[in-house]
Design a protein around this motif. Structure first.
Motif, PDB file in Angstrom:
ATOM      1  N   GLY A  10       0.813  -1.209   0.000  1.00 52.12           N
ATOM      2  CA  GLY A  10       0.000   0.000   0.000  1.00 52.12           C
ATOM      3  C   GLY A  10       0.843   1.255   0.000  1.00 52.12           C
ATOM      4  O   GLY A  10       0.572   2.211  -0.743  1.00 52.12           O
ATOM      5  N   TYR A  11       1.897   1.259   0.824  1.00 52.63           N
ATOM      6  CA  TYR A  11       2.772   2.426   0.891  1.00 52.63           C
ATOM      7  C   TYR A  11       3.429   2.705  -0.454  1.00 52.63           C
ATOM      8  O   TYR A  11       3.541   3.851  -0.898  1.00 52.63           O
ATOM      9  CB  TYR A  11       3.838   2.210   1.963  1.00 52.63           C
ATOM     10  CG  TYR A  11       4.848   3.319   2.060  1.00 52.63           C
ATOM     11  CD1 TYR A  11       4.497   4.581   2.523  1.00 52.63           C
ATOM     12  CD2 TYR A  11       6.171   3.107   1.676  1.00 52.63           C
ATOM     13  CE1 TYR A  11       5.428   5.606   2.601  1.00 52.63           C
ATOM     14  CE2 TYR A  11       7.105   4.121   1.755  1.00 52.63           C
ATOM     15  CZ  TYR A  11       6.732   5.371   2.209  1.00 52.63           C
ATOM     16  OH  TYR A  11       7.657   6.382   2.278  1.00 52.63           O
ATOM     17  N   LEU A  12       3.872   1.652  -1.125  1.00 59.46           N
ATOM     18  CA  LEU A  12       4.566   1.801  -2.405  1.00 59.46           C
ATOM     19  C   LEU A  12       3.626   1.807  -3.604  1.00 59.46           C
ATOM     20  O   LEU A  12       4.092   1.914  -4.743  1.00 59.46           O
ATOM     21  CB  LEU A  12       5.592   0.669  -2.574  1.00 59.46           C
ATOM     22  CG  LEU A  12       6.734   0.660  -1.555  1.00 59.46           C
ATOM     23  CD1 LEU A  12       7.640  -0.537  -1.792  1.00 59.46           C
ATOM     24  CD2 LEU A  12       7.541   1.953  -1.621  1.00 59.46           C
ATOM     25  N   GLN A  13       2.327   1.706  -3.344  1.00 55.53           N
ATOM     26  CA  GLN A  13       1.352   1.689  -4.450  1.00 55.53           C
ATOM     27  C   GLN A  13       1.690   0.589  -5.460  1.00 55.53           C
ATOM     28  O   GLN A  13       1.630   0.784  -6.683  1.00 55.53           O
ATOM     29  CB  GLN A  13       1.311   3.050  -5.135  1.00 55.53           C
ATOM     30  CG  GLN A  13       0.817   4.191  -4.258  1.00 55.53           C
ATOM     31  CD  GLN A  13      -0.668   4.053  -3.923  1.00 55.53           C
ATOM     32  OE1 GLN A  13      -1.519   4.029  -4.821  1.00 55.53           O
ATOM     33  NE2 GLN A  13      -0.972   3.951  -2.646  1.00 55.53           N
TER      34      GLN A  13
ATOM     35  N   SER B  58       1.089  -2.947 -12.286  1.00 56.15           N
ATOM     36  CA  SER B  58       0.099  -3.161 -13.356  1.00 56.15           C
ATOM     37  C   SER B  58       0.287  -2.150 -14.488  1.00 56.15           C
ATOM     38  O   SER B  58      -0.561  -2.037 -15.368  1.00 56.15           O
ATOM     39  CB  SER B  58      -1.319  -3.038 -12.792  1.00 56.15           C
ATOM     40  OG  SER B  58      -1.550  -1.728 -12.284  1.00 56.15           O
ATOM     41  N   ALA B  59       1.428  -1.451 -14.472  1.00 54.26           N
ATOM     42  CA  ALA B  59       1.668  -0.397 -15.477  1.00 54.26           C
ATOM     43  C   ALA B  59       2.480  -0.883 -16.666  1.00 54.26           C
ATOM     44  O   ALA B  59       2.925  -0.080 -17.487  1.00 54.26           O
ATOM     45  CB  ALA B  59       2.380   0.791 -14.820  1.00 54.26           C
ATOM     46  N   GLN B  60       2.697  -2.189 -16.774  1.00 55.67           N
ATOM     47  CA  GLN B  60       3.449  -2.730 -17.904  1.00 55.67           C
ATOM     48  C   GLN B  60       2.478  -3.374 -18.889  1.00 55.67           C
ATOM     49  O   GLN B  60       1.848  -4.386 -18.560  1.00 55.67           O
ATOM     50  CB  GLN B  60       4.472  -3.774 -17.434  1.00 55.67           C
ATOM     51  CG  GLN B  60       5.567  -3.214 -16.536  1.00 55.67           C
ATOM     52  CD  GLN B  60       5.091  -2.894 -15.127  1.00 55.67           C
ATOM     53  OE1 GLN B  60       4.373  -3.701 -14.521  1.00 55.67           O
ATOM     54  NE2 GLN B  60       5.470  -1.749 -14.590  1.00 55.67           N
ATOM     55  N   HIS B  61       2.361  -2.787 -20.069  1.00 57.89           N
ATOM     56  CA  HIS B  61       1.385  -3.255 -21.052  1.00 57.89           C
ATOM     57  C   HIS B  61       2.053  -3.458 -22.406  1.00 57.89           C
ATOM     58  O   HIS B  61       2.070  -2.550 -23.247  1.00 57.89           O
ATOM     59  CB  HIS B  61       0.230  -2.257 -21.178  1.00 57.89           C
ATOM     60  CG  HIS B  61      -0.492  -1.986 -19.897  1.00 57.89           C
ATOM     61  ND1 HIS B  61      -1.342  -2.907 -19.322  1.00 57.89           N
ATOM     62  CD2 HIS B  61      -0.467  -0.918 -19.059  1.00 57.89           C
ATOM     63  CE1 HIS B  61      -1.825  -2.406 -18.195  1.00 57.89           C
ATOM     64  NE2 HIS B  61      -1.307  -1.208 -18.009  1.00 57.89           N
ATOM     65  N   PRO B  62       2.636  -4.619 -22.636  1.00 61.29           N
ATOM     66  CA  PRO B  62       3.231  -4.892 -23.949  1.00 61.29           C
ATOM     67  C   PRO B  62       2.193  -4.712 -25.061  1.00 61.29           C
ATOM     68  O   PRO B  62       1.018  -5.022 -24.877  1.00 61.29           O
ATOM     69  CB  PRO B  62       3.676  -6.354 -23.838  1.00 61.29           C
ATOM     70  CG  PRO B  62       3.907  -6.549 -22.367  1.00 61.29           C
ATOM     71  CD  PRO B  62       2.841  -5.725 -21.698  1.00 61.29           C
ATOM     72  N   VAL B  63       2.643  -4.195 -26.203  1.00 57.36           N
ATOM     73  CA  VAL B  63       1.726  -3.914 -27.309  1.00 57.36           C
ATOM     74  C   VAL B  63       1.961  -4.834 -28.500  1.00 57.36           C
ATOM     75  O   VAL B  63       1.189  -4.805 -29.460  1.00 57.36           O
ATOM     76  CB  VAL B  63       1.822  -2.443 -27.762  1.00 57.36           C
ATOM     77  CG1 VAL B  63       1.365  -1.513 -26.650  1.00 57.36           C
ATOM     78  CG2 VAL B  63       3.241  -2.093 -28.211  1.00 57.36           C
ATOM     79  N   SER B  64       3.026  -5.642 -28.463  1.00 59.37           N
ATOM     80  CA  SER B  64       3.272  -6.560 -29.575  1.00 59.37           C
ATOM     81  C   SER B  64       2.194  -7.630 -29.604  1.00 59.37           C
ATOM     82  O   SER B  64       1.643  -8.015 -28.577  1.00 59.37           O
ATOM     83  CB  SER B  64       4.656  -7.209 -29.446  1.00 59.37           C
ATOM     84  OG  SER B  64       4.804  -7.835 -28.180  1.00 59.37           O
TER      85      SER B  64
ATOM     86  N   LEU C  70      10.947  -6.727 -20.617  1.00 57.89           N
ATOM     87  CA  LEU C  70      12.261  -6.195 -20.265  1.00 57.89           C
ATOM     88  C   LEU C  70      12.400  -4.752 -20.765  1.00 57.89           C
ATOM     89  O   LEU C  70      12.833  -3.862 -20.022  1.00 57.89           O
ATOM     90  CB  LEU C  70      13.364  -7.061 -20.886  1.00 57.89           C
ATOM     91  CG  LEU C  70      14.742  -6.400 -21.058  1.00 57.89           C
ATOM     92  CD1 LEU C  70      15.352  -6.054 -19.711  1.00 57.89           C
ATOM     93  CD2 LEU C  70      15.671  -7.301 -21.862  1.00 57.89           C
ATOM     94  N   PHE C  71      12.036  -4.524 -22.008  1.00 55.36           N
ATOM     95  CA  PHE C  71      12.173  -3.208 -22.631  1.00 55.36           C
ATOM     96  C   PHE C  71      11.349  -2.162 -21.877  1.00 55.36           C
ATOM     97  O   PHE C  71      11.816  -1.056 -21.602  1.00 55.36           O
ATOM     98  CB  PHE C  71      11.724  -3.294 -24.087  1.00 55.36           C
ATOM     99  CG  PHE C  71      12.085  -2.099 -24.918  1.00 55.36           C
ATOM    100  CD1 PHE C  71      13.365  -1.951 -25.433  1.00 55.36           C
ATOM    101  CD2 PHE C  71      11.146  -1.120 -25.193  1.00 55.36           C
ATOM    102  CE1 PHE C  71      13.703  -0.851 -26.204  1.00 55.36           C
ATOM    103  CE2 PHE C  71      11.470  -0.015 -25.962  1.00 55.36           C
ATOM    104  CZ  PHE C  71      12.761   0.118 -26.472  1.00 55.36           C
ATOM    105  N   ILE C  72      10.135  -2.530 -21.505  1.00 46.54           N
ATOM    106  CA  ILE C  72       9.249  -1.600 -20.796  1.00 46.54           C
ATOM    107  C   ILE C  72       9.787  -1.305 -19.392  1.00 46.54           C
ATOM    108  O   ILE C  72       9.882  -0.141 -18.982  1.00 46.54           O
ATOM    109  CB  ILE C  72       7.820  -2.177 -20.711  1.00 46.54           C
ATOM    110  CG1 ILE C  72       7.185  -2.211 -22.107  1.00 46.54           C
ATOM    111  CG2 ILE C  72       6.962  -1.343 -19.758  1.00 46.54           C
ATOM    112  CD1 ILE C  72       5.858  -2.960 -22.154  1.00 46.54           C
ATOM    113  N   ILE C  73      10.145  -2.347 -18.649  1.00 44.94           N
ATOM    114  CA  ILE C  73      10.603  -2.148 -17.275  1.00 44.94           C
ATOM    115  C   ILE C  73      11.910  -1.365 -17.246  1.00 44.94           C
ATOM    116  O   ILE C  73      12.116  -0.504 -16.377  1.00 44.94           O
ATOM    117  CB  ILE C  73      10.736  -3.503 -16.561  1.00 44.94           C
ATOM    118  CG1 ILE C  73       9.347  -4.083 -16.288  1.00 44.94           C
ATOM    119  CG2 ILE C  73      11.523  -3.363 -15.259  1.00 44.94           C
ATOM    120  CD1 ILE C  73       9.336  -5.450 -15.646  1.00 44.94           C
TER     121      ILE C  73
END
Length: 283
Positions: free
Chosen positions: A26-29, A35-41, A50-53
């Motif tokens: 919770g502290y670190l959200q 849930s902010a990694q959304h590959p588009v391929s 790997l590229f996104i992170i």
């Protein structure tokens, strides 16, 4: 050895009932962050995560760099040089981590990257507002960069504010002036929306500092810390260049740049030219 001996028992004092309490996640959200990694391929390529992170992590470090650079400049305005140097020391450590990160991305082979590169469209690190903000804060001002963020009003406003704010070097030179060093008035009153350019008169000021470092120890130390900072920035740029070279060769960048040759030209840019030039005059 029984199957239960190779475990560590929980101490009775460890809190396990976390209902209605602040938690690590919770502290670190973490639900938001992870849930902010959304590959588009399509189909999704294994290495796109790997590229996104890699790039998201860089943006987090850039956020911290901006935080520290903001504080360092404010501390110089308040004549608190020692605390400002503490900020610079932290900045240097962040830079080292960011440079080492390129080694992770370099494990992405050309063949692997090509399998999802087309999905990136025109997205490019060139469009990072935070990276541009760091460059502005260090003195590499370029008003033409603002147009890249016309479609992102918040980012453009952030960069416009950084464009009009004195850089770290500007504030250091103002600090020197307030403490009796002969910084020319026209340098102190210069247009801070433009990149600082080499001025021989500042070399003379720093030559006096380096000629008697014991007499000017805090200033001498600050000069060397700034040189460290610039060296680290150039190491980061160089590792970026080499990682791009080994991954896409001489191909154009996704954002439309010439790619490697564009990155090579950045290596010629300098934040604190007089701090390097003074070395030629010594002795």
């Amino acid at each position: 050895m029984s199957e239960h001996e190779n475990t560590r028992s929980l101490e009775d004092s460890i809190v396990t009932d976390l209902r209605d309490r602040m938690t690590y996640g919770g502290y670190l959200q973490l639900p938001t962050l992870l849930s902010a990694q959304h590959p588009v391929s399509d189909p999704e390529h294994h290495d796109e995560l790997l590229f996104i992170i890699q790039h998201q992590t860089t943006e987090l470090w850039l956020k911290l760099l901006l935080h520290e650079l903001d504080s360092a400049r404010r501390l110089l305005v308040d004549d608190d040089l020692r605390s400002a140097l503490k900020r610079v020391a932290r900045i240097k450590r962040i830079q080292e981590v960011m440079t080492e990160q390129w080694g992770v991305l370099a494990t992405l082979t050309p063949a692997e990257y090509l399998q999802f590169r087309g999905s990136l469209g025109n997205s490019s690190g060139f469009q990072s507002a935070q990276y541009r903000g760091v460059e502005f804060a260090l003195g590499n001002k370029n008003a033409r960069m603002l147009s890249v963020f016309d479609a992102e009003p918040d980012n453009r406003a952030f960069l416009e504010a950084e464009l009009h704010r004195p850089s770290l070097y500007d504030e250091f030179l103002r600090y020197l002036s307030r403490h009796g060093y002969a910084i020319p008035v026209d340098i102190l009153e210069r247009d801070v929306t433009r990149a600082h350019t080499f001025d021989e008169r500042l070399v003379s000021v720093f030559a006096d500092v380096y000629a008697d470092e014991k007499e000017h120890w805090e200033i001498y130390e600050t000069c060397e810390e700034l040189v460290d900072l610039e060296d680290n920035f150039q190491f980061w740029r160089f590792r970026h260049l080499k990682t791009v070279t080994r991954t896409i060769g001489q191909k154009a960048g996704t954002g439309g740049s010439s790619g490697v040759s564009f990155l090579e030209r950045a290596l010629k840019l300098t934040f604190f030219p007089e701090l390097y030039a003074v070395r030629t005059t010594l002795g």
